[in-house]
Design a protein around this motif. Structure first.
Motif, mmCIF file in Angstrom:
data_model
loop_
_atom_site.group_PDB
_atom_site.id
_atom_site.type_symbol
_atom_site.label_atom_id
_atom_site.label_comp_id
_atom_site.label_asym_id
_atom_site.label_seq_id
_atom_site.Cartn_x
_atom_site.Cartn_y
_atom_site.Cartn_z
ATOM 1 N N SER A 194 3.821 29.606 -1.604
ATOM 2 C CA SER A 194 4.572 28.914 -0.559
ATOM 3 C C SER A 194 4.006 29.299 0.799
ATOM 4 C CB SER A 194 6.059 29.263 -0.647
ATOM 5 O OG SER A 194 6.263 30.661 -0.464
ATOM 6 N N GLY A 195 4.527 28.640 1.839
ATOM 7 C CA GLY A 195 4.092 28.956 3.195
ATOM 8 C C GLY A 195 2.801 28.285 3.602
ATOM 9 N N LEU A 196 2.344 27.307 2.828
ATOM 10 C CA LEU A 196 1.115 26.595 3.162
ATOM 11 C C LEU A 196 1.427 25.441 4.116
ATOM 12 C CD1 LEU A 196 -0.029 26.853 -0.466
ATOM 13 C CD2 LEU A 196 -1.474 27.644 1.419
ATOM 14 N N ASN A 197 0.456 25.075 4.927
ATOM 15 C CA ASN A 197 0.669 24.070 5.960
ATOM 16 C C ASN A 197 -0.034 22.774 5.579
ATOM 17 O OD1 ASN A 197 1.347 22.759 8.315
ATOM 18 N ND2 ASN A 197 0.410 24.267 9.689
ATOM 19 N N LYS A 198 0.754 21.794 5.138
ATOM 20 C CA LYS A 198 0.261 20.470 4.763
ATOM 21 C C LYS A 198 -0.898 20.529 3.756
ATOM 22 C CE LYS A 198 1.900 18.126 8.878
ATOM 23 N NZ LYS A 198 3.033 17.536 8.116
ATOM 24 N N PRO A 199 -0.657 21.098 2.582
ATOM 25 C CA PRO A 199 -1.714 21.157 1.554
ATOM 26 C C PRO A 199 -1.999 19.777 0.965
ATOM 27 C CG PRO A 199 0.370 21.935 0.653
ATOM 28 C CD PRO A 199 0.599 21.713 2.119
ATOM 29 N N VAL A 200 -3.283 19.407 0.888
ATOM 30 C CA VAL A 200 -3.662 18.093 0.369
ATOM 31 C C VAL A 200 -4.747 18.167 -0.701
ATOM 32 C CG1 VAL A 200 -2.973 16.783 2.410
ATOM 33 C CG2 VAL A 200 -5.274 17.779 2.294
ATOM 34 N N CYS A 201 -5.224 19.365 -1.025
ATOM 35 C CA CYS A 201 -6.258 19.487 -2.056
ATOM 36 C C CYS A 201 -6.246 20.916 -2.585
ATOM 37 C CB CYS A 201 -7.638 19.138 -1.480
ATOM 38 S SG CYS A 201 -9.000 19.242 -2.675
ATOM 39 N N ILE A 202 -6.429 21.051 -3.905
ATOM 40 C CA ILE A 202 -6.518 22.356 -4.560
ATOM 41 C C ILE A 202 -7.798 22.364 -5.391
ATOM 42 C CG2 ILE A 202 -5.431 23.977 -6.153
ATOM 43 C CD1 ILE A 202 -2.763 22.554 -5.581
ATOM 44 N N ALA A 203 -8.613 23.402 -5.236
ATOM 45 C CA ALA A 203 -9.866 23.493 -5.985
ATOM 46 C C ALA A 203 -10.095 24.932 -6.405
ATOM 47 C CB ALA A 203 -11.042 22.979 -5.152
ATOM 48 N N ASN A 204 -10.982 25.121 -7.381
ATOM 49 C CA ASN A 204 -11.412 26.469 -7.745
ATOM 50 C C ASN A 204 -12.929 26.540 -7.671
ATOM 51 O OD1 ASN A 204 -12.739 26.649 -10.647
ATOM 52 N ND2 ASN A 204 -11.074 25.141 -10.831
ATOM 53 N N ALA A 205 -13.418 27.757 -7.498
ATOM 54 C CA ALA A 205 -14.852 27.974 -7.340
ATOM 55 C C ALA A 205 -15.481 28.595 -8.578
ATOM 56 C CB ALA A 205 -15.103 28.864 -6.123
ATOM 57 N N GLY A 206 -14.823 28.412 -9.726
ATOM 58 C CA GLY A 206 -15.337 28.993 -10.956
ATOM 59 C C GLY A 206 -14.882 30.414 -11.183
ATOM 60 N N ASP A 207 -13.929 30.872 -10.366
ATOM 61 C CA ASP A 207 -13.354 32.201 -10.555
ATOM 62 C C ASP A 207 -11.835 32.079 -10.520
ATOM 63 O OD1 ASP A 207 -12.623 32.101 -7.793
ATOM 64 O OD2 ASP A 207 -14.566 32.929 -7.231
ATOM 65 N N ASN A 208 -11.137 33.199 -10.375
ATOM 66 C CA ASN A 208 -9.680 33.191 -10.488
ATOM 67 C C ASN A 208 -8.954 32.772 -9.213
ATOM 68 O OD1 ASN A 208 -9.575 34.001 -13.195
ATOM 69 N ND2 ASN A 208 -9.815 36.157 -12.638
ATOM 70 N N ARG A 209 -9.659 32.495 -8.148
ATOM 71 C CA ARG A 209 -9.025 32.094 -6.897
ATOM 72 C C ARG A 209 -8.740 30.592 -6.881
ATOM 73 N NH1 ARG A 209 -13.524 34.070 -2.792
ATOM 74 N NH2 ARG A 209 -14.742 33.036 -4.407
ATOM 75 N N LEU A 210 -7.682 30.214 -6.144
ATOM 76 C CA LEU A 210 -7.448 28.821 -5.802
ATOM 77 C C LEU A 210 -7.725 28.646 -4.313
ATOM 78 C CD1 LEU A 210 -4.133 27.825 -7.647
ATOM 79 C CD2 LEU A 210 -6.488 27.305 -8.314
ATOM 80 N N PHE A 211 -8.368 27.540 -3.973
ATOM 81 C CA PHE A 211 -8.658 27.214 -2.586
ATOM 82 C C PHE A 211 -7.821 25.990 -2.220
ATOM 83 C CE2 PHE A 211 -12.132 29.680 -4.102
ATOM 84 C CZ PHE A 211 -12.650 30.364 -3.014
ATOM 85 N N VAL A 212 -6.982 26.141 -1.208
ATOM 86 C CA VAL A 212 -6.038 25.092 -0.833
ATOM 87 C C VAL A 212 -6.417 24.541 0.539
ATOM 88 C CG1 VAL A 212 -3.623 24.510 -0.451
ATOM 89 C CG2 VAL A 212 -4.231 26.253 -2.158
ATOM 90 N N VAL A 213 -6.621 23.228 0.588
ATOM 91 C CA VAL A 213 -7.029 22.547 1.815
ATOM 92 C C VAL A 213 -5.794 22.131 2.603
ATOM 93 C CG1 VAL A 213 -8.169 20.498 2.743
ATOM 94 C CG2 VAL A 213 -9.170 21.717 0.796
ATOM 95 N N SER A 214 -5.764 22.494 3.882
ATOM 96 C CA SER A 214 -4.743 22.010 4.803
ATOM 97 C C SER A 214 -5.284 20.803 5.546
ATOM 98 C CB SER A 214 -4.342 23.092 5.803
ATOM 99 O OG SER A 214 -3.609 22.528 6.877
ATOM 100 N N GLU A 215 -4.475 19.764 5.632
ATOM 101 C CA GLU A 215 -4.894 18.541 6.307
ATOM 102 C C GLU A 215 -5.256 18.786 7.766
ATOM 103 O OE1 GLU A 215 -3.309 13.894 6.231
ATOM 104 O OE2 GLU A 215 -1.898 15.556 5.998
ATOM 105 N N LEU A 216 -4.728 19.876 8.339
ATOM 106 C CA LEU A 216 -5.002 20.166 9.746
ATOM 107 C C LEU A 216 -6.417 20.668 9.989
ATOM 108 C CD1 LEU A 216 -1.798 20.284 9.454
ATOM 109 C CD2 LEU A 216 -1.875 21.760 11.456
ATOM 110 N N GLY A 217 -7.099 21.179 8.931
ATOM 111 C CA GLY A 217 -8.490 21.574 9.109
ATOM 112 C C GLY A 217 -8.840 22.962 8.637
#
Length: 464
Positions: free
Chosen positions: A32-55
């Motif tokens: 929680s606490g994310l700002n306008k998330p519009v995309c979720i991706a992984n880089a082949g490891d255990n992390r998630l990368f969450v894109v904020s529409e703001l940049g």
């Protein structure tokens, strides 16, 4: 030749009846606490990368903790507002070696930029914002319908989704214009050329009447597309105009060039057929749903997490307005939609998958990410009355299915290949039943069993 079954030995399986709705606990809070998330991706490891529409792009760890420092911050070059902003993220298949990742954003001049960035040397949680290499710049005539997704396909090429340029009704008919990037999915080779090359297998390679980057066209606003990580099939959620939303599907062995119909058709309904080709040239959606409480589809992924989940091989998608989630799968050549639940107050904007194939869904309004529950069956929670024993007979290709209690209810047994085509089906009220697999070629299959509306699925791997 008899083919032994390599898995499914003495498995006790509970038939789980999933009750949809917010109280069904079919999704679980993750971050929680994310700002306008519009995309979720992984880089082949255990992390998630969450894109904020703001940049910005933020990292979420395996416990759902959001790192304070952004992985990438390009708010200085992103134009945000309406449907504009930082919209897509894809990691290069060789990211651990080269550190390359690609983004899709609206920037200066109200243009779409497809750019490559590089992770910082010595810090895997920080990218270098000065490393930007612009691959494509596409002017957007209006502020809406920018598409924004991009993904690497199983072929290693980068696929890019673009909307029809905006306004309403595609007034310039850009989606059907093969000399215009709008309303298309593009396919480029980022490993060759400067800054990219055109794959020779593209459908309009060396064409004089079409842009060679085009892979598919006739799309209004493809808001999230994905590849099935097992089969390579392509799924597209295309936002409709005023009547219906659609899910498009393309088999992994497709040569491309599909025309999904817009603006001639909205879903499978005629919209503006002036200057349109004959019906035979269109690829119609595999599923549509009408407007009402729903208004805008959010495309998702095929679930490839736990193989013991009843949703293994099911495609998940949602609607932005109603926050309802559905699944879609193929049975005997028919596409079956099932309600997964409604979770108000989120405005689901994107799905994503982690390195293990588990699915997540994000709410752009709530700033929350939820994980789709695996629903893996567990031996410790079995109800004897609902127990099924699946057993491979010794030194044979026969799978024996046994109801622990011989209730006189019909058991429907189906085996699907990984394209969703049924290759075996039987119905019985017997307490025990044998499924012979000796004619099946080596490969992966899905075994489905249904009793009285309850069902379970198991992965079958057949080898010599």
């Amino acid at each position: 030749m008899k083919l032994p079954l390599l898995i499914i030995l003495n498995l006790f399986i509970i038939f789980t009846h999933i009750v949809v709705g917010q109280s069904a606990n079919t999704i679980t809070p993750f971050a929680s606490g994310l700002n306008k998330p519009v995309c979720i991706a992984n880089a082949g490891d255990n992390r998630l990368f969450v894109v904020s529409e703001l940049g910005t792009i933020n990292i979420v760890d395996t416990e759902g903790n959001v790192k304070t420092q952004s992985f990438l911050d390009i708010r200085d070059r992103v134009v945000y507002g309406g449907e504009r902003g930082l919209l897509g993220l894809a990691f290069h298949p060789q990211y651990p070696a080269n550190g390359y990742f690609y983004v899709n954003y609206i920037g200066n001049g109200d243009s779409t930029y497809i750019s490559r960035f590089t992770v910082s040397a010595g810090n895997p949680d920080l990218a270098n914002p000065a490393s930007e290499l612009k691959l494509l710049t596409i002017f957007q005539p209006y502020q809406n319908h920018n598409g924004g997704d991009l993904n690497f396909g199983p072929d290693g090429f980068l696929y890019i989704g673009l909307g029809d340029g905006g306004s309403g009704g595609d007034p310039e008919n850009r989606a059907q214009n093969l000399l215009d990037f709008h309303g298309k999915i593009l396919r480029i080779d980022v490993n060759h050329g400067n800054p990219y090359s055109i794959p020779e297998s593209n459908p309009f390679y060396n064409s004089e009447t079409a842009l060679p980057e085009i892979w598919a066209y006739g799309l209004r606003n493809p808001w999230r597309f994905s590849f099935d990580r097992l089969t390579g099939d392509l799924w597209i959620g295309d936002v409709g105009q005023s009547n219906s939303e659609e899910i498009d599907f393309q088999l992994a062995n497709s040569p491309g060039g599909d025309n999904y119909g817009w603006r001639c058709y909205e879903g499978d309904l005629a919209y503006n057929t002036s200057q349109c080709s004959p019906d035979a040239s269109f690829t119609f959606p595999v599923y549509t749903y009408p407007h009402g409480p729903e208004c805008s589809v959010t495309g998702g992924y095929v679930y490839r997490g736990s193989t013991s989940s009843p949703f293994y091989g099911y495609y998940f998608f949602s609607d932005y307005c109603s926050d309802r989630i559905w699944t879609l799968h193929n049975e005997s050549g028919n596409w079956i939609k099932e309600d997964f639940g409604q979770f108000s107050g989120n405005n689901f904007s994107t799905f994503g998958e982690d390195v293990s194939g588990r699915l997540y869904v994000a709410g752009v309004t709530s700033g929350k990410i939820f994980r789709i529950k695996d629903f893996s069956t567990g031996i410790g929670q079995l109800n004897v009355a609902d127990k099924i024993i699946i057993n491979q007979l010794p030194n044979s290709s026969v799978v024996h299915i046994e109801k622990v209690q011989a209730r006189q209810k019909e058991m429907i047994i189906s085996v699907f290949d990984m394209k969703g085509t049924i290759v075996y089906q039987a119905k019985t009220v017997k307490s025990g039943f044998d499924v012979s697999l000796n004619e099946f070629p080596s490969g992966t299959y899905i075994l489905n069993i249904k009793i009285d509306g309850n069902k379970i699925s198991r992965k079958l791997v057949l080898g010599k």
